[in-house]
Design a protein around this motif. Structure first.
Motif, mmCIF file in Angstrom:
data_model
loop_
_atom_site.group_PDB
_atom_site.id
_atom_site.type_symbol
_atom_site.label_atom_id
_atom_site.label_comp_id
_atom_site.label_asym_id
_atom_site.label_seq_id
_atom_site.Cartn_x
_atom_site.Cartn_y
_atom_site.Cartn_z
ATOM 1 N N GLU A 190 0.826 -1.203 0.000
ATOM 2 C CA GLU A 190 0.000 0.000 0.000
ATOM 3 C C GLU A 190 0.864 1.257 0.000
ATOM 4 N N ASP A 191 1.966 1.231 0.765
ATOM 5 C CA ASP A 191 2.873 2.379 0.810
ATOM 6 C C ASP A 191 3.514 2.632 -0.548
ATOM 7 N N ILE A 192 3.926 1.557 -1.203
ATOM 8 C CA ILE A 192 4.526 1.687 -2.541
ATOM 9 C C ILE A 192 3.506 2.254 -3.525
ATOM 10 N N LYS A 193 2.287 1.750 -3.428
ATOM 11 C CA LYS A 193 1.213 2.222 -4.301
ATOM 12 C C LYS A 193 0.926 3.707 -4.054
ATOM 13 N N SER A 194 0.883 4.087 -2.774
ATOM 14 C CA SER A 194 0.635 5.494 -2.417
ATOM 15 C C SER A 194 1.773 6.380 -2.906
ATOM 16 N N PHE A 195 3.019 5.881 -2.757
ATOM 17 C CA PHE A 195 4.174 6.674 -3.175
ATOM 18 C C PHE A 195 4.153 6.926 -4.685
ATOM 19 N N LYS A 196 3.849 5.880 -5.450
ATOM 20 C CA LYS A 196 3.772 6.031 -6.910
ATOM 21 C C LYS A 196 2.682 7.023 -7.300
ATOM 22 N N ARG A 197 1.580 6.946 -6.567
ATOM 23 C CA ARG A 197 0.462 7.861 -6.865
ATOM 24 C C ARG A 197 0.823 9.304 -6.505
ATOM 25 N N LEU A 198 1.550 9.448 -5.400
ATOM 26 C CA LEU A 198 1.972 10.782 -4.986
ATOM 27 C C LEU A 198 2.973 11.385 -5.970
ATOM 28 N N LEU A 199 3.808 10.523 -6.547
ATOM 29 C CA LEU A 199 4.780 11.016 -7.535
ATOM 30 C C LEU A 199 4.087 11.665 -8.730
ATOM 31 N N GLY A 200 2.834 11.245 -8.971
ATOM 32 C CA GLY A 200 2.065 11.845 -10.064
ATOM 33 C C GLY A 200 1.868 13.337 -9.873
ATOM 34 N N TYR A 201 1.782 13.779 -8.607
ATOM 35 C CA TYR A 201 1.630 15.207 -8.338
ATOM 36 C C TYR A 201 2.941 15.956 -8.544
ATOM 37 N N LEU A 202 4.064 15.221 -8.443
ATOM 38 C CA LEU A 202 5.376 15.841 -8.632
ATOM 39 C C LEU A 202 5.758 15.912 -10.110
ATOM 40 N N LYS A 203 5.141 15.066 -10.908
ATOM 41 C CA LYS A 203 5.527 14.939 -12.324
ATOM 42 C C LYS A 203 5.553 16.274 -13.072
ATOM 43 N N PRO A 204 4.551 17.154 -12.934
ATOM 44 C CA PRO A 204 4.607 18.431 -13.673
ATOM 45 C C PRO A 204 5.768 19.324 -13.233
ATOM 46 N N HIS A 205 6.380 19.035 -12.067
ATOM 47 C CA HIS A 205 7.444 19.888 -11.532
ATOM 48 C C HIS A 205 8.774 19.139 -11.439
ATOM 49 N N ARG A 206 8.900 18.035 -12.186
ATOM 50 C CA ARG A 206 10.087 17.186 -12.029
ATOM 51 C C ARG A 206 11.374 17.906 -12.407
ATOM 52 N N SER A 207 11.355 18.787 -13.427
ATOM 53 C CA SER A 207 12.587 19.487 -13.824
ATOM 54 C C SER A 207 13.068 20.408 -12.704
#
Length: 594
Positions: A9-26
């Motif tokens: 569940e933690d891994i799943k949550s982390f991957k999902r949270l990374l989606g919010y970081l994606k537009p600001h990855r640079s």
């Protein structure tokens, strides 16, 4: 939840949270590069001091001072650059965090707006407020502090470890012996502190829900002198939250000194074995000093990583709660090919409709009727007969289990909910007013509705009779829930709100049940004007207000018992006749008592 499932569940949550970081990855990558430079500069002082000590021991006075000044100049310059870079990195991260918080809050609020009425009724308001306001902050902290500190600690440990191996392989291996002990302690700490934090989050959510409900209902509490009871309930809930925080403080109070004790044991071991190497002239005193300083800096990130992993679990806890709301599918779903209702003549038809709130406890049973454009339909019956439910189904607050509801001959399920409600005005018994101006409460902030249209609606419904007497008229501020107005005045504002949207169908649910006679007369006069021009559906307790309706539907326990106009139903001397006679008798007795 078992450990393996929790980890998944933690891994799943982390991957999902990374989606919010994606537009600001640079920007995030740039901040990590800047941070790496800052880390390198932070490791300069022990090496600088070692070099100075070496110079003081082996060089002549003039040459030594010149070299020390040179090194000092380079060191100061690197510190200034490091401070500037650290400032830029902090600003960059905080901007990313605030953008993520903004996006999550907006996403959660928009999703809550899409939930069905029955779903919102099940969720305490305080809990939803926590999801929108508090939990996104924890996720923001994850990106602006937790993750970046974890990366920073790992980078620092790697760089320090490389330097230590270059200085002395033997002393570095002695240092690494302590690592497993610290990791075990950190693992136990993380496991215990996670449970503690989850309890705190649950207690905060419960306390927010309690506060929201009881502050809204404070009037009832005071009327029935229940302040002491509510105060005790609040004390108990607050005490549970206090215990949770005390437990967390205790966990940290044990963990930090324990880690410090272990690292001090490591330092003592380094000083002992390093001292032997200095005596044997394998190492210089200056190098031993630098090595010991770097070991201190090596252990600090380990402790920080343990604490940040705990904070990361806290962020996961908040994320789970937010995703729990976002994953809550609305019970009322629109078909992919749902159509926009451009026009609505006011034709409504129920065909063999069955409905329940709780399974197999039918509220409506095989209900059928047809409302033609321009007709006024009234629904009467005892409490729980299904009157209000019928009105709620027309605006799709709930889905029926069997049967069919037609809007201008179209199945209601094939019409988008927004376009359907755009043509329907509602005036309910329980009027909700926002802590805004009267103008806002009538237009609901719709910029397409002009001030003149609001005034026209108020004039049409008679709301202007009291609005024009107010100091600021339409700009007058409405207190929370409209507490600075009477029930009748609130209802008139609600009536103007329904009319200003120019609905094709007007729904009134006990709209005149709890208001003064003056306001009722104003509303009734307006309704008489509306009856001749558009479709109206009315639920009324007072039969005198619906006598001129085209059709009156008498309900009992979810079934239609009678249907007809006022005179037809009286002549039948059935259910409606009995209701009318009971009410007539009550009104007569009331007048006699006066």
């Amino acid at each position: 939840m078992r450990r393996k499932e929790r980890k998944q569940e933690d891994i799943k949550s982390f991957k999902r949270l990374l989606g919010y970081l994606k537009p600001h990855r640079s920007e995030f990558i740039v901040s990590i590069i800047l941070m790496t430079f800052v880390v390198i500069v932070e490791l300069v002082p022990p090496l600088f001091m070692a070099k100075v000590l070496e110079l003081l021991k082996n060089s002549n006075a003039v040459g030594t001072m010149n070299k020390i000044l040179l090194y000092l100049g380079v060191f100061i310059l690197s510190l200034v650059v490091s401070i500037i870079i650290h400032y830029k990195q902090t600003i960059l991260l905080q901007e990313i965090g605030q953008k993520i918080v903004f996006r999550i809050r907006l996403e959660v609020f928009e999703h809550i707006e899409k939930l069905s009425i029955d779903q919102l009724n099940k969720e305490p308001v305080g809990k939803l407020v926590t999801r929108v306001m508090n939990d996104p902050d924890s996720i923001s902290e994850m990106f602006t502090s937790i993750v970046i500190n974890l990366i920073r600690s790992i980078i620092m440990m790697i760089i320090i470890l490389i330097i230590l191996f270059f200085i002395s392989i033997k002393l570095t291996l002695i240092t690494l012996i302590i690592m497993p002990i610290i990791l075990i302690v950190s693992y136990v700490f993380r496991k215990i502190s996670r449970k503690s934090y989850q309890k705190i989050r649950n207690e905060i959510s419960a306390l927010n829900a309690f506060l929201s409900e009881n502050l809204s209902g404070m009037k009832i509490t005071q009327i029935f002198n229940q302040e002491d009871v509510k105060r005790e309930e609040f004390r108990i809930r607050s005490y549970e939250l206090e215990r949770g925080f005390q437990k967390e403080i205790l966990i940290y109070a044990i963990f930090r000194p324990l880690i410090y004790l272990i690292t001090m044991a490591g330092n003592i071991a380094i000083l002992y074995f390093g001292g032997l190497q200095v005596i044997d002239m394998i190492l210089s005193y200056a190098i031993l000093y630098a090595f010991n300083d770097l070991v201190d800096r090596f252990f600090n990130p380990i402790q920080q990583i343990a604490e940040e992993f705990n904070n990361l679990q806290n962020a996961y806890s908040s994320a789970d709660k937010i995703f729990g709301i976002l994953d809550l599918e609305p019970t009322i779903k629109e078909l992919d090919d749902a159509i926009e209702l451009k026009e609505f003549s006011g034709h409504v038809e129920f065909k063999n409709v069955w409905f329940y709130y709780l399974e197999d406890e039918w509220v409506l049973k095989d209900v059928s009727f047809e409302v033609k454009p321009g007709e006024t339909f009234a629904f009467v019956g005892s409490t729980g007969s299904g009157k209000t439910t019928i009105l709620s189904l027309i605006v799709r607050n709930y889905e029926i289990q069997k049967g069919e509801i037609l809007i201008d001959g179209i199945n209601i399920n094939k019409i988008t909910r927004d376009s359907l409600r755009r043509h329907i005005g509602q005036m309910l018994q329980d009027v909700f007013l926002f802590n805004e101006s009267i103008l806002y409460n009538i237009s609901l902030g719709n910029e397409e509705i002009t001030r003149n249209e609001v005034i026209e609606a108020a004039n049409y419904t008679g709301a202007n009779t009291f609005i024009d007497r107010l100091p600021d008229r339409y700009d007058h501020l409405v207190l929370e829930r409209g507490n600075n107005f009477s029930s009748g005045q609130r209802q008139l504002i609600s009536f103007a709100r329904a009319i200003v949207y120019k609905p094709s169908l007007l729904i009134l649910d006990e709209a005149t049940a709890n208001i003064d006679s003056e306001s009722e007369e104003i509303i009734q006069a307006s309704l008489n004007k509306i009856m001749s021009s558009q479709t109206m559906l009315i639920v009324a307790h007072r039969l005198s207000t619906i006598q001129h309706s085209d059709k009156i539907v008498v309900l009992n326990k979810g079934e239609i018992m009678e249907m007809g106009n006022h005179h037809e139903l009286l002549n039948k001397k059935g259910w409606y006749y009995n209701l009318y006679m009971i009410q007539f008798k009550e009104d007569k007795e009331g007048k006699n008592n006066e």
